[in-house]
Design a protein around this motif. Structure first.
Motif, PDB file in Angstrom:
ATOM      1  N   LYS A 273      -4.142   2.798  -9.898  1.00  0.00           N
ATOM      2  CA  LYS A 273      -4.257   3.189 -11.308  1.00  0.00           C
ATOM      3  C   LYS A 273      -3.311   4.359 -11.561  1.00  0.00           C
ATOM      4  N   GLY A 274      -2.128   4.243 -10.999  1.00  0.00           N
ATOM      5  CA  GLY A 274      -1.156   5.333 -11.067  1.00  0.00           C
ATOM      6  C   GLY A 274      -0.176   5.203 -12.215  1.00  0.00           C
ATOM      7  N   THR A 275       1.063   5.624 -11.954  1.00  0.00           N
ATOM      8  CA  THR A 275       2.057   5.752 -13.027  1.00  0.00           C
ATOM      9  C   THR A 275       2.571   4.417 -13.565  1.00  0.00           C
ATOM     10  N   GLY A 276       2.463   3.362 -12.776  1.00  0.00           N
ATOM     11  CA  GLY A 276       2.976   2.072 -13.237  1.00  0.00           C
ATOM     12  C   GLY A 276       4.491   1.990 -13.073  1.00  0.00           C
ATOM     13  N   ILE A 277       5.020   0.785 -13.299  1.00  0.00           N
ATOM     14  CA  ILE A 277       6.459   0.550 -13.133  1.00  0.00           C
ATOM     15  C   ILE A 277       7.056   0.246 -14.504  1.00  0.00           C
ATOM     16  N   GLU A 278       8.112   0.984 -14.877  1.00  0.00           N
ATOM     17  CA  GLU A 278       8.763   0.774 -16.178  1.00  0.00           C
ATOM     18  C   GLU A 278       9.453  -0.594 -16.224  1.00  0.00           C
ATOM     19  N   ASP A 279      10.233  -0.866 -15.185  1.00  0.00           N
ATOM     20  CA  ASP A 279      11.032  -2.086 -15.151  1.00  0.00           C
ATOM     21  C   ASP A 279      10.770  -2.822 -13.833  1.00  0.00           C
ATOM     22  N   ILE A 280       9.891  -3.822 -13.888  1.00  0.00           N
ATOM     23  CA  ILE A 280       9.474  -4.515 -12.663  1.00  0.00           C
ATOM     24  C   ILE A 280      10.651  -5.236 -12.007  1.00  0.00           C
ATOM     25  N   GLU A 281      11.470  -5.866 -12.825  1.00  0.00           N
ATOM     26  CA  GLU A 281      12.607  -6.612 -12.280  1.00  0.00           C
ATOM     27  C   GLU A 281      13.532  -5.700 -11.476  1.00  0.00           C
ATOM     28  N   LYS A 282      13.794  -4.534 -12.046  1.00  0.00           N
ATOM     29  CA  LYS A 282      14.660  -3.552 -11.386  1.00  0.00           C
ATOM     30  C   LYS A 282      14.000  -3.072 -10.081  1.00  0.00           C
TER      31      LYS A 282
ATOM     32  N   VAL B   4       0.835  -1.199   0.000  1.00  0.00           N
ATOM     33  CA  VAL B   4       0.000   0.000   0.000  1.00  0.00           C
ATOM     34  C   VAL B   4       0.879   1.262   0.000  1.00  0.00           C
ATOM     35  N   THR B   5       1.981   1.220   0.740  1.00  0.00           N
ATOM     36  CA  THR B   5       2.905   2.368   0.748  1.00  0.00           C
ATOM     37  C   THR B   5       3.481   2.588  -0.652  1.00  0.00           C
ATOM     38  N   ASN B   6       3.846   1.514  -1.328  1.00  0.00           N
ATOM     39  CA  ASN B   6       4.340   1.632  -2.711  1.00  0.00           C
ATOM     40  C   ASN B   6       3.312   2.323  -3.604  1.00  0.00           C
ATOM     41  N   ALA B   7       2.043   1.889  -3.470  1.00  0.00           N
ATOM     42  CA  ALA B   7       0.980   2.474  -4.302  1.00  0.00           C
ATOM     43  C   ALA B   7       0.855   3.974  -4.033  1.00  0.00           C
ATOM     44  N   ILE B   8       0.933   4.346  -2.759  1.00  0.00           N
ATOM     45  CA  ILE B   8       0.779   5.758  -2.377  1.00  0.00           C
ATOM     46  C   ILE B   8       2.016   6.578  -2.759  1.00  0.00           C
ATOM     47  N   VAL B   9       3.208   6.050  -2.455  1.00  0.00           N
ATOM     48  CA  VAL B   9       4.446   6.809  -2.665  1.00  0.00           C
ATOM     49  C   VAL B   9       4.847   6.838  -4.137  1.00  0.00           C
ATOM     50  N   HIS B  10       4.755   5.694  -4.803  1.00  0.00           N
ATOM     51  CA  HIS B  10       5.250   5.612  -6.181  1.00  0.00           C
ATOM     52  C   HIS B  10       4.117   5.648  -7.222  1.00  0.00           C
ATOM     53  N   GLY B  11       3.060   4.858  -6.984  1.00  0.00           N
ATOM     54  CA  GLY B  11       1.962   4.795  -7.937  1.00  0.00           C
ATOM     55  C   GLY B  11       1.329   6.162  -8.150  1.00  0.00           C
ATOM     56  N   TYR B  12       1.036   6.826  -7.039  1.00  0.00           N
ATOM     57  CA  TYR B  12       0.379   8.129  -7.115  1.00  0.00           C
ATOM     58  C   TYR B  12       1.311   9.245  -6.651  1.00  0.00           C
TER      59      TYR B  12
ATOM     60  N   VAL C 122       1.454  -1.657 -15.909  1.00  0.00           N
ATOM     61  CA  VAL C 122       1.495  -1.032 -17.227  1.00  0.00           C
ATOM     62  C   VAL C 122       1.799   0.445 -17.013  1.00  0.00           C
ATOM     63  N   PRO C 123       2.928   0.937 -17.566  1.00  0.00           N
ATOM     64  CA  PRO C 123       3.242   2.359 -17.387  1.00  0.00           C
ATOM     65  C   PRO C 123       2.079   3.242 -17.831  1.00  0.00           C
ATOM     66  N   GLY C 124       1.715   4.155 -16.974  1.00  0.00           N
ATOM     67  CA  GLY C 124       0.610   5.065 -17.271  1.00  0.00           C
ATOM     68  C   GLY C 124      -0.765   4.521 -16.900  1.00  0.00           C
ATOM     69  N   LYS C 125      -0.821   3.214 -16.580  1.00  0.00           N
ATOM     70  CA  LYS C 125      -2.126   2.606 -16.278  1.00  0.00           C
ATOM     71  C   LYS C 125      -2.253   2.137 -14.825  1.00  0.00           C
ATOM     72  N   GLY C 126      -1.145   1.717 -14.262  1.00  0.00           N
ATOM     73  CA  GLY C 126      -1.215   1.291 -12.871  1.00  0.00           C
ATOM     74  C   GLY C 126      -0.528  -0.031 -12.585  1.00  0.00           C
ATOM     75  N   THR C 127      -0.603  -0.418 -11.323  1.00  0.00           N
ATOM     76  CA  THR C 127       0.102  -1.615 -10.858  1.00  0.00           C
ATOM     77  C   THR C 127      -0.822  -2.478 -10.009  1.00  0.00           C
ATOM     78  N   THR C 128      -0.707  -3.781 -10.182  1.00  0.00           N
ATOM     79  CA  THR C 128      -1.441  -4.735  -9.352  1.00  0.00           C
ATOM     80  C   THR C 128      -0.450  -5.704  -8.730  1.00  0.00           C
TER      81      THR C 128
ATOM     82  N   THR D 186      15.700   1.934  -5.039  1.00  0.00           N
ATOM     83  CA  THR D 186      14.598   2.851  -4.764  1.00  0.00           C
ATOM     84  C   THR D 186      14.688   4.065  -5.669  1.00  0.00           C
ATOM     85  N   THR D 187      13.505   4.620  -5.990  1.00  0.00           N
ATOM     86  CA  THR D 187      13.501   5.849  -6.784  1.00  0.00           C
ATOM     87  C   THR D 187      13.290   7.060  -5.875  1.00  0.00           C
ATOM     88  N   ALA D 188      13.223   6.794  -4.563  1.00  0.00           N
ATOM     89  CA  ALA D 188      13.003   7.887  -3.616  1.00  0.00           C
ATOM     90  C   ALA D 188      13.979   7.857  -2.441  1.00  0.00           C
ATOM     91  N   PRO D 189      15.309   7.859  -2.714  1.00  0.00           N
ATOM     92  CA  PRO D 189      16.256   7.788  -1.601  1.00  0.00           C
ATOM     93  C   PRO D 189      16.212   9.021  -0.693  1.00  0.00           C
TER      94      PRO D 189
END
Lengths: 119, 146
Positions: B86-95, B52-60, B129-135, B102-105
């Protein structure tokens, strides 16, 4: 919850008594509070006392790592005190032990036993 | 094999950080009423907090959106938790799943969210999906020995 900070000027130890749940929502406020005290006292040792912490996620790991780095800048050390078993496991998963010592104090043991019901 | 649903709940909330606590309370109350092991509840609570923190911090990041948390308990003891944004999505899931990445050090994110979800659950699936969101789907069994 806002931590209580205590400073021992003789031994130059700053103790922060952390309380309640540590998540992303409250980590920022806890961080500000501890950093103000570090700035004010310039301690040689920062003791983060986890006796009162009931839940923690990776935000707590980030909090400890961040304070470790800040203390390191002035040559100071950081120690983690009295985490519960599940919180200690999370710290071990994050290899936090490589940066800071994790220890248990008599103070906390006494507090823990006084909370127990006498049969 | 068809899995029978024993109980199910769904919670939607806006991406405000105070709702991280709400999501933990909801999951632990739901699981304890189903008789899950205390250790299992504690681990899932932590995993949900990370997701949930990921969704809030990174997704939105910088925007507000809806996070949904769905938890299903099956007759065979499987607990499936789905966290959706339904936020920004992840470009590279493996990374993104690499420990310490982290993208927020600057916000002192330790980069351990996925590592913790992985180690506290039996299985994790991430669809993004970038631009569509993450599940994020977390599977865990109700008792330690499955």
């Amino acid at each position: 919850m806002i931590p209580i900070t205590e400073y021992d000027s003789e031994r130059k130890i700053l103790t922060a008594l952390l309380q309640g749940e540590i998540d992303h929502h409250c980590a920022g406020e806890i961080r500000r509070c501890i950093d103000i005290a570090i700035d004010k006292y310039s301690p040689e040792l920062l003791a983060l006392d986890f006796s009162g912490v009931t839940f923690m996620d990776s935000s707590g790991i980030g909090l400890v790592m961040g304070r470790y780095k800040l203390m390191k800048e002035t040559g100071g050390e950081t120690i983690v005190l009295n985490p519960r078993d599940d919180i200690r496991k999370l710290m071990e998963l994050a290899s936090l032990g490589r940066l800071t010592k994790i220890a248990y104090t008599a103070h906390s043991a006494a507090k823990a036993s006084s909370g127990r019901k006498v049969p | 094999m068809k899995r029978e649903v024993k109980n199910k709940m769904k919670l939607s909330f806006i991406s405000r950080s105070e709702n991280e606590g709400l999501s933990r309370i909801a999951v632990s109350a739901f699981l304890s009423s189903a008789g899950a092991d205390a250790g299992v509840i504690a681990q899932l609570k932590t995993a949900v907090s990370e997701g949930v923190t990921n969704a809030i911090v990174h997704g939105y990041r910088g925007i507000t959106g809806i996070v949904t948390l769905e938890c299903t308990i099956y007759e065979n003891g499987l607990i499936r938790t789905v966290i959706r944004d339904k936020g920004t999505g992840i470009e590279d899931i493996e990374k993104a799943m690499e420990p310490l990445y982290t993208t927020a050090p600057e916000e002192e994110r330790a980069g351990l969210g996925f590592a913790i979800m992985k180690s506290f659950c039996d299985r994790i699936r991430v669809r993004s999906v970038p631009g569509k969101g993450t599940t994020v789907t977390l599977d865990k069994y109700i008792a330690e020995n499955g």
